[in-house]
Design an enzyme around this catalytic site. Sequence first.
Site, mmCIF file in Angstrom:
data_model
loop_
_atom_site.group_PDB
_atom_site.id
_atom_site.type_symbol
_atom_site.label_atom_id
_atom_site.label_comp_id
_atom_site.label_asym_id
_atom_site.label_seq_id
_atom_site.Cartn_x
_atom_site.Cartn_y
_atom_site.Cartn_z
ATOM 1 C CG HIS A 180 -1.653 -1.269 1.450
ATOM 2 N ND1 HIS A 180 -2.851 -1.583 0.855
ATOM 3 C CD2 HIS A 180 -1.304 -2.352 2.192
ATOM 4 C CE1 HIS A 180 -3.229 -2.798 1.245
ATOM 5 N NE2 HIS A 180 -2.294 -3.305 2.043
ATOM 6 C CB SER A 214 13.602 21.999 -15.217
ATOM 7 O OG SER A 214 12.869 23.198 -15.379
ATOM 8 C CE LYS A 233 12.050 18.940 -11.061
ATOM 9 N NZ LYS A 233 10.888 19.307 -11.870
ATOM 10 C CD GLU A 286 9.121 11.882 -15.472
ATOM 11 O OE1 GLU A 286 8.571 12.683 -16.239
ATOM 12 O OE2 GLU A 286 9.883 12.236 -14.560
#
Length: 458
Positions: A156, A277, A283, A290
């Site tokens: 979970h 970024s 970043k 992804e």
Amino acid sequence: MEKLWAGRTTGANAALADAFNRSIAFDARMVEEDIAGSMAHAAMLAAVGILPQESADNILAGLEGILNDLKCGLITIDPLAEDIHSFVEFELTRRIGDDGKKLHTARSRNDQVALDLRLTLKKEIVELVSLTKSLIAAIADVAEQHKETVMPGYTHLQRAQPVTFGHWILAYAFMLSRDISRLNNAQDNMNLSPLGACAFAGTTYPIDRGMTAQSLGFAGTLPNSVDAVADRDFCVELASALTMLMTHLSRFSEEIILWTSWEFRFVELSDAFSTGSSIMPQKKNSDMAELVRGKTGRVFGDLIALLTTMKGLPLAYNKDLQEDKEAIFDAIDTAKMCLAVFAPMIATMTVKPENMRKAAAEGFINATDAADYLVKKGMPFRTAYKITGQLVAHCIATRQTLETLPLADYQAQSPLFTDDIYEAVNLDTCVKSRISEGGTSPESVTAQIQQIRESLLK
Ligand code: ARG
């Protein structure tokens, strides 16, 4: 551009219809398989006496010449040809004259395309399996380095029990090894030749289907000529294996994305496999992972496209089937790219054992071990479970951990607790004592690494 089938009609299509009908942009990648199929067919036609040996020899030499010229760039595939079958036949006839026109005896583009596609997919599966093996090998190497690195295991997405990082990521290696089985099964199932089915009904010529099947490396022939040209279940099966493979990669990607976040900081990807970024100077993003997660959806789409193409089709060949290639090739190319990126991304990532250890120390993930401690001293598990739960509640209320809780507090809950409880809830002990087969102890993980590495040799 002249049509193979000009006769009944002039073949003079509207430019728009020509462009719409054309499949050369995506079936050109089957050129080597198309030529190999034609060579096997021509050799068979001569062997059974349908074609004079001399004509077959001319055809074989002509086809070989085309293949060589394509390979060394002396010719290119005409992008205005209707399809790869038309291109090869026209080019052959341009080179050798009338013998080229004999090649299509006892053959149709229907069995030809069903053959080319099977040959192409069989070859692609070999590459897919090899890329998957490289990724499994990379995972096994990381697992080897981290078979004692303690991290929290989750259910979970809540910290649950201590495991080692090696144990955790080996789960993906075993998933991928089943993907290899599925790929190999798909390959076995498509390993029968459709050649000789012709349009769908077979032929009046005394062809030898076994001969072409054998020379092209098939295990045998498809027994029913209608089925041979009409079905694309082999594309669906491969696409299905690839959706499962991509699902595994996507899940793995999701974890990598979590692990590289500041909230976890379990892993840092190498600069070679991360991005920045354009506006936020701080970043470092896990774009490769992804993208793998994102591209998984497109492979699902390919599977659905194939199934949808098939579901309402009457037998036998229908032009709808031309849609098979873009879908299955996209699924293959996408999976290949994802596998190729994943292996070095994993191999070059930096694992942060100290952050994993810190997270493991904070979530009471040794509570099961505290309960098991009482069970080993004779208490029924359910009672031990409840007492340990109360201890955890007490720790949370008094800002302590099971490692730091004074013995008196333990004993207030049960007199069975003695000094050795601290050894029992030590995270390293928790991990090391899970020696069951498949479990998280370093020795169990060593056995798993050995097993997965042996599977790679097959
Ligand atoms: N380009 C076609 C395909 O991909 C080749 C087969 C054409 N057959 C036909 N009967 N028109 O399916």
